[in-house]
Design a protein around this motif. Structure first.
Motif, PDB file in Angstrom:
ATOM      1  N   LEU A 141       0.822  -1.214   0.000  1.00  0.00           N
ATOM      2  CA  LEU A 141       0.000   0.000   0.000  1.00  0.00           C
ATOM      3  C   LEU A 141       0.855   1.263   0.000  1.00  0.00           C
ATOM      4  O   LEU A 141       0.322   2.372  -0.017  1.00  0.00           O
ATOM      5  CB  LEU A 141      -0.914   0.003   1.231  1.00  0.00           C
ATOM      6  CG  LEU A 141      -1.915  -1.146   1.349  1.00  0.00           C
ATOM      7  CD1 LEU A 141      -2.643  -1.079   2.694  1.00  0.00           C
ATOM      8  CD2 LEU A 141      -2.908  -1.134   0.202  1.00  0.00           C
ATOM      9  N   VAL A 142       2.190   1.104   0.002  1.00  0.00           N
ATOM     10  CA  VAL A 142       3.065   2.269   0.141  1.00  0.00           C
ATOM     11  C   VAL A 142       4.227   2.284  -0.854  1.00  0.00           C
ATOM     12  O   VAL A 142       4.968   3.269  -0.923  1.00  0.00           O
ATOM     13  CB  VAL A 142       3.647   2.356   1.578  1.00  0.00           C
ATOM     14  CG1 VAL A 142       2.524   2.544   2.595  1.00  0.00           C
ATOM     15  CG2 VAL A 142       4.455   1.104   1.912  1.00  0.00           C
ATOM     16  N   GLU A 143       4.419   1.239  -1.630  1.00  0.00           N
ATOM     17  CA  GLU A 143       5.607   1.142  -2.480  1.00  0.00           C
ATOM     18  C   GLU A 143       5.297   1.237  -3.971  1.00  0.00           C
ATOM     19  O   GLU A 143       6.146   0.930  -4.808  1.00  0.00           O
ATOM     20  CB  GLU A 143       6.348  -0.167  -2.194  1.00  0.00           C
ATOM     21  CG  GLU A 143       6.869  -0.267  -0.762  1.00  0.00           C
ATOM     22  CD  GLU A 143       7.543  -1.588  -0.469  1.00  0.00           C
ATOM     23  OE1 GLU A 143       7.428  -2.508  -1.317  1.00  0.00           O
ATOM     24  OE2 GLU A 143       8.191  -1.698   0.591  1.00  0.00           O
ATOM     25  N   GLY A 144       4.108   1.674  -4.342  1.00  0.00           N
ATOM     26  CA  GLY A 144       3.737   1.807  -5.741  1.00  0.00           C
ATOM     27  C   GLY A 144       3.965   3.209  -6.264  1.00  0.00           C
ATOM     28  O   GLY A 144       4.553   4.062  -5.581  1.00  0.00           O
ATOM     29  N   PRO A 145       3.517   3.488  -7.484  1.00  0.00           N
ATOM     30  CA  PRO A 145       3.620   4.838  -8.052  1.00  0.00           C
ATOM     31  C   PRO A 145       2.885   5.845  -7.167  1.00  0.00           C
ATOM     32  O   PRO A 145       1.791   5.575  -6.694  1.00  0.00           O
ATOM     33  CB  PRO A 145       2.941   4.694  -9.418  1.00  0.00           C
ATOM     34  CG  PRO A 145       2.983   3.232  -9.725  1.00  0.00           C
ATOM     35  CD  PRO A 145       2.876   2.531  -8.413  1.00  0.00           C
ATOM     36  N   LYS A 146       3.496   6.996  -6.952  1.00  0.00           N
ATOM     37  CA  LYS A 146       2.889   7.994  -6.084  1.00  0.00           C
ATOM     38  C   LYS A 146       1.725   8.681  -6.795  1.00  0.00           C
ATOM     39  O   LYS A 146       1.871   9.175  -7.903  1.00  0.00           O
ATOM     40  CB  LYS A 146       3.925   9.020  -5.640  1.00  0.00           C
ATOM     41  CG  LYS A 146       4.964   8.445  -4.698  1.00  0.00           C
ATOM     42  CD  LYS A 146       5.944   9.510  -4.233  1.00  0.00           C
ATOM     43  CE  LYS A 146       6.969   8.928  -3.277  1.00  0.00           C
ATOM     44  NZ  LYS A 146       7.943   9.942  -2.807  1.00  0.00           N
ATOM     45  N   THR A 147       0.597   8.685  -6.144  1.00  0.00           N
ATOM     46  CA  THR A 147      -0.587   9.371  -6.656  1.00  0.00           C
ATOM     47  C   THR A 147      -1.124  10.300  -5.589  1.00  0.00           C
ATOM     48  O   THR A 147      -0.868  10.111  -4.390  1.00  0.00           O
ATOM     49  CB  THR A 147      -1.690   8.368  -7.054  1.00  0.00           C
ATOM     50  OG1 THR A 147      -2.013   7.537  -5.920  1.00  0.00           O
ATOM     51  CG2 THR A 147      -1.238   7.478  -8.209  1.00  0.00           C
ATOM     52  N   THR A 148      -1.860  11.305  -6.025  1.00  0.00           N
ATOM     53  CA  THR A 148      -2.482  12.250  -5.107  1.00  0.00           C
ATOM     54  C   THR A 148      -3.992  12.119  -5.219  1.00  0.00           C
ATOM     55  O   THR A 148      -4.537  12.210  -6.320  1.00  0.00           O
ATOM     56  CB  THR A 148      -2.058  13.696  -5.426  1.00  0.00           C
ATOM     57  OG1 THR A 148      -0.632  13.796  -5.319  1.00  0.00           O
ATOM     58  CG2 THR A 148      -2.698  14.675  -4.449  1.00  0.00           C
ATOM     59  N   TRP A 149      -4.634  11.891  -4.091  1.00  0.00           N
ATOM     60  CA  TRP A 149      -6.085  11.718  -4.063  1.00  0.00           C
ATOM     61  C   TRP A 149      -6.729  12.963  -3.466  1.00  0.00           C
ATOM     62  O   TRP A 149      -6.225  13.544  -2.506  1.00  0.00           O
ATOM     63  CB  TRP A 149      -6.482  10.511  -3.218  1.00  0.00           C
ATOM     64  CG  TRP A 149      -5.993   9.192  -3.720  1.00  0.00           C
ATOM     65  CD1 TRP A 149      -5.089   8.962  -4.718  1.00  0.00           C
ATOM     66  CD2 TRP A 149      -6.377   7.907  -3.235  1.00  0.00           C
ATOM     67  NE1 TRP A 149      -4.895   7.611  -4.893  1.00  0.00           N
ATOM     68  CE2 TRP A 149      -5.665   6.940  -4.005  1.00  0.00           C
ATOM     69  CE3 TRP A 149      -7.253   7.467  -2.243  1.00  0.00           C
ATOM     70  CZ2 TRP A 149      -5.797   5.566  -3.781  1.00  0.00           C
ATOM     71  CZ3 TRP A 149      -7.393   6.107  -2.013  1.00  0.00           C
ATOM     72  CH2 TRP A 149      -6.677   5.173  -2.791  1.00  0.00           C
ATOM     73  N   ALA A 150      -7.879  13.337  -4.036  1.00  0.00           N
ATOM     74  CA  ALA A 150      -8.647  14.461  -3.516  1.00  0.00           C
ATOM     75  C   ALA A 150     -10.128  14.146  -3.672  1.00  0.00           C
ATOM     76  O   ALA A 150     -10.531  13.458  -4.608  1.00  0.00           O
ATOM     77  CB  ALA A 150      -8.296  15.747  -4.253  1.00  0.00           C
ATOM     78  N   GLY A 151     -10.913  14.657  -2.744  1.00  0.00           N
ATOM     79  CA  GLY A 151     -12.352  14.414  -2.820  1.00  0.00           C
ATOM     80  C   GLY A 151     -12.974  14.361  -1.441  1.00  0.00           C
ATOM     81  O   GLY A 151     -12.309  14.656  -0.433  1.00  0.00           O
ATOM     82  N   PRO A 152     -14.251  13.978  -1.345  1.00  0.00           N
ATOM     83  CA  PRO A 152     -14.948  13.912  -0.057  1.00  0.00           C
ATOM     84  C   PRO A 152     -14.208  13.028   0.946  1.00  0.00           C
ATOM     85  O   PRO A 152     -13.717  11.953   0.600  1.00  0.00           O
ATOM     86  CB  PRO A 152     -16.302  13.297  -0.435  1.00  0.00           C
ATOM     87  CG  PRO A 152     -16.491  13.671  -1.872  1.00  0.00           C
ATOM     88  CD  PRO A 152     -15.124  13.617  -2.477  1.00  0.00           C
ATOM     89  N   GLY A 153     -14.114  13.513   2.174  1.00  0.00           N
ATOM     90  CA  GLY A 153     -13.444  12.757   3.230  1.00  0.00           C
ATOM     91  C   GLY A 153     -11.946  12.976   3.286  1.00  0.00           C
ATOM     92  O   GLY A 153     -11.272  12.443   4.165  1.00  0.00           O
ATOM     93  N   ILE A 154     -11.394  13.775   2.350  1.00  0.00           N
ATOM     94  CA  ILE A 154      -9.961  14.049   2.317  1.00  0.00           C
ATOM     95  C   ILE A 154      -9.747  15.534   2.569  1.00  0.00           C
ATOM     96  O   ILE A 154     -10.337  16.374   1.880  1.00  0.00           O
ATOM     97  CB  ILE A 154      -9.348  13.651   0.958  1.00  0.00           C
ATOM     98  CG1 ILE A 154      -9.561  12.155   0.693  1.00  0.00           C
ATOM     99  CG2 ILE A 154      -7.864  13.987   0.915  1.00  0.00           C
ATOM    100  CD1 ILE A 154      -9.105  11.706  -0.679  1.00  0.00           C
TER     101      ILE A 154
END
Length: 211
Positions: A141-154
């Motif tokens: 859950l931590v060693e993959g391609p870096k992505t940025t998430w945005a949306g409800p609850g964040i």
């Protein structure tokens, strides 16, 4: 669980692996963790229960199944495991289905060869909640391609690095998000931890490109 209790449980279930040691309390605790995971997308939540689920399920997939699946739901299994199917039928009382679009849940144990997101039921305008939820086992859950998430609850945005997903996953996820209020939801599991990805979350790669 003691050795004697484990042996008794195994005998009572006809050789199947046991479920929760404390079914009611453990199920409620995992259910709360799952709801928190969806409420706070991108954050990892750990399963505290010791649980040895059926092959090929990891601990988090097994616990999620016990807490959220029952006789009113159905599941599609990517890996046709008799052990897993029998374990789900015994502990959850739910049927397995071959039609992906008929599945309430789909358990993906080999994400590199998983079906397209469009193969699953995205719900209906009148009943968007009737879509398929994907439970996807990944190597990290931590060693993959870096992505940025945005949306409800964040709060603003959160950086997430899920490993092991097929190259097309995030581009199709962007299309899935555009179906809102329809669309599938996903839960990534690794070991005893899970991260939820609701259909409302927007994902970008580290360079700012749309995932």
């Amino acid at each position: 669980m003691t050795t004697a209790a484990h042996a008794l449980s195994k005998n009572a279930t006809g050789g199947l692996k046991a479920g929760f040691a404390e079914p009611v309390a453990d199920s409620q605790e995992v259910f709360r963790s799952a709801m928190n995971a969806f409420g706070y997308a991108g954050r990892p939540f750990e399963i505290g229960q010791q649980l040895d689920g059926p092959t090929p399920f990891n601990t988090a997939t097994s616990a999620f199944s016990l807490a959220l699946m029952d006789f009113e739901t159905s599941v599609w299994l990517q890996t046709q495991s008799d052990e897993a199917a029998s374990w789900l039928r015994f502990h959850c009382g739910l049927p397995t289905v071959e039609d992906k679009t008929a599945a309430t849940f789909a358990i993906i144990t080999d994400p590199q060869s998983m079906p397209s997101l469009t193969a699953f039921h995205a719900g209906e305008i009148e009943y968007p909640e009737c879509s398929t939820t994907l439970v996807i086992q990944v190597p990290s859950l931590v060693e993959g391609p870096k992505t940025t998430w945005a949306g409800p609850g964040i709060n603003g945005s959160i950086e997430v690095a899920i490993a092991g997903l097929p190259s097309w996953f995030w581009s199709l996820w962007d299309l899935n998000r555009e179906l809102y209020p329809r669309g599938i939801d996903a839960v990534f599991t690794c070991g005893n931890a899970m991260i939820a990805l609701p259909r409302t979350v927007h994902v970008e790669f580290e360079d700012g490109s749309v995932a």
